[in-house]
Design an enzyme around this catalytic site. Structure first.
Site, short mmCIF file in Angstrom:
data_model
loop_
_atom_site.label_atom_id
_atom_site.label_comp_id
_atom_site.label_asym_id
_atom_site.label_seq_id
_atom_site.Cartn_x
_atom_site.Cartn_y
_atom_site.Cartn_z
N THR A 42 42.10 41.04 89.24
CA THR A 42 41.01 40.62 88.37
C THR A 42 41.62 39.98 87.12
O THR A 42 42.75 40.32 86.74
CB THR A 42 40.10 41.81 87.98
OG1 THR A 42 40.90 42.83 87.38
CG2 THR A 42 39.39 42.37 89.20
N VAL A 44 41.11 39.68 83.60
CA VAL A 44 41.48 40.33 82.33
C VAL A 44 42.62 41.32 82.56
O VAL A 44 43.59 41.37 81.79
CB VAL A 44 40.27 41.03 81.69
CG1 VAL A 44 40.69 41.76 80.42
CG2 VAL A 44 39.17 40.03 81.37
N CYS A 45 42.53 42.09 83.64
CA CYS A 45 43.56 43.08 83.95
C CYS A 45 44.92 42.41 84.18
O CYS A 45 45.96 42.94 83.77
CB CYS A 45 43.17 43.87 85.19
SG CYS A 45 41.62 44.79 85.01
N THR A 46 44.90 41.27 84.82
CA THR A 46 46.15 40.55 85.08
C THR A 46 46.83 40.17 83.77
O THR A 46 48.05 40.33 83.62
CB THR A 46 45.87 39.30 85.93
OG1 THR A 46 45.34 39.71 87.20
CG2 THR A 46 47.14 38.49 86.15
N MET A 49 48.27 43.48 82.13
CA MET A 49 49.50 43.95 82.78
C MET A 49 50.67 43.04 82.41
O MET A 49 51.78 43.49 82.14
CB MET A 49 49.31 43.99 84.29
CG MET A 49 48.48 45.15 84.77
SD MET A 49 49.36 46.71 84.51
CE MET A 49 48.05 47.87 84.83
#
Length: 209
Positions: A42, A44-46, A49
């Protein structure tokens, strides 16, 4: 159970992208930046991280271990890490917890039904070497975390522990700090021989190295 500041961070044993861990043993004598994200692959998560990986040297300099979490599997995490590395121009090395059965997410109250029944929100726990929870923050799924603020808070907590000070609004490293009201002037003279600026008896500002 509602986790509060000063509580001992609950221990757990679980699979991660770098192997099985016992959380307290893995943390050892380090601080921990423990953060959850809703799902692999996804957008935003990418970016989050990737930013954590990019800041690896900053975390290491502060004796902080990052630990990610989502309710995806180890296999999904490992495939996703390839995307993170490629799109964010980095190399992700810290472990990501595979919390498929929501065991840890429920233990740390990372699932908020108003957002999702199965995916973790963007929770942050800063945990000190004594395994005490020192800060919690929760972001909605659509808002990426501010990593400058995360590092600033860690700097503030570590400085406060080392120098017996508090930090004012918008404090940044190198700026003035507050002598807590509980430290009387006589003791303050020993702790802060450089002196201080007294705006009020309860508001004393000084600088520390």
């Amino acid at each position: 159970m509602s986790l509060k500041l000063g509580d001992t961070a609950p221990n757990f044993q679980i699979a991660t992208t770098t192997g099985d861990i016992d959380f307290h043993q893995w943390a050892g004598d380090s601080w921990v930046f423990f953060f959850s994200h809703p799902a692999d692959f996804t957008p935003v998560c990418t970016t989050e991280m990737g930013r954590t990986a990019q800041l690896s040297d900053e975390f290491t300099a502060r004796n902080v271990k990052p630990l990610g979490l989502s309710t995806d599997s180890v296999e999904e995490h490992l495939k996703w890490i390839e995307d993170v590395n490629e799109t964010q121009n980095t190399t992700l090395r810290f472990p990501i917890v595979a919390d498929k059965d929501h065991k840890v997410a429920e233990l740390y109250e990372m699932i908020h039904p108003g957002e999702s029944e199965t995916a973790a929100v963007r929770s942050v726990f800063i945990i000190d070497p004594d395994k005490k929870i020192r800060l919690t923050m929760t972001y909605p799924m659509s808002v990426g975390r501010n990593f400058s603020e995360i590092l600033r808070v860690i700097d503030s907590l570590q400085l406060s522990d080392a120098k017996c000070v508090a930090t004012p609004a918008d404090w940044v490293p190198g700026s003035k700090v507050i002598i807590p009201p509980g430290i009387e002037n006589e003791r303050a003279k020993d702790l802060f021989p450089q002196g201080w600026e007294e705006l009020r008896p309860y508001l004393r500002l000084t600088k520390v190295d």
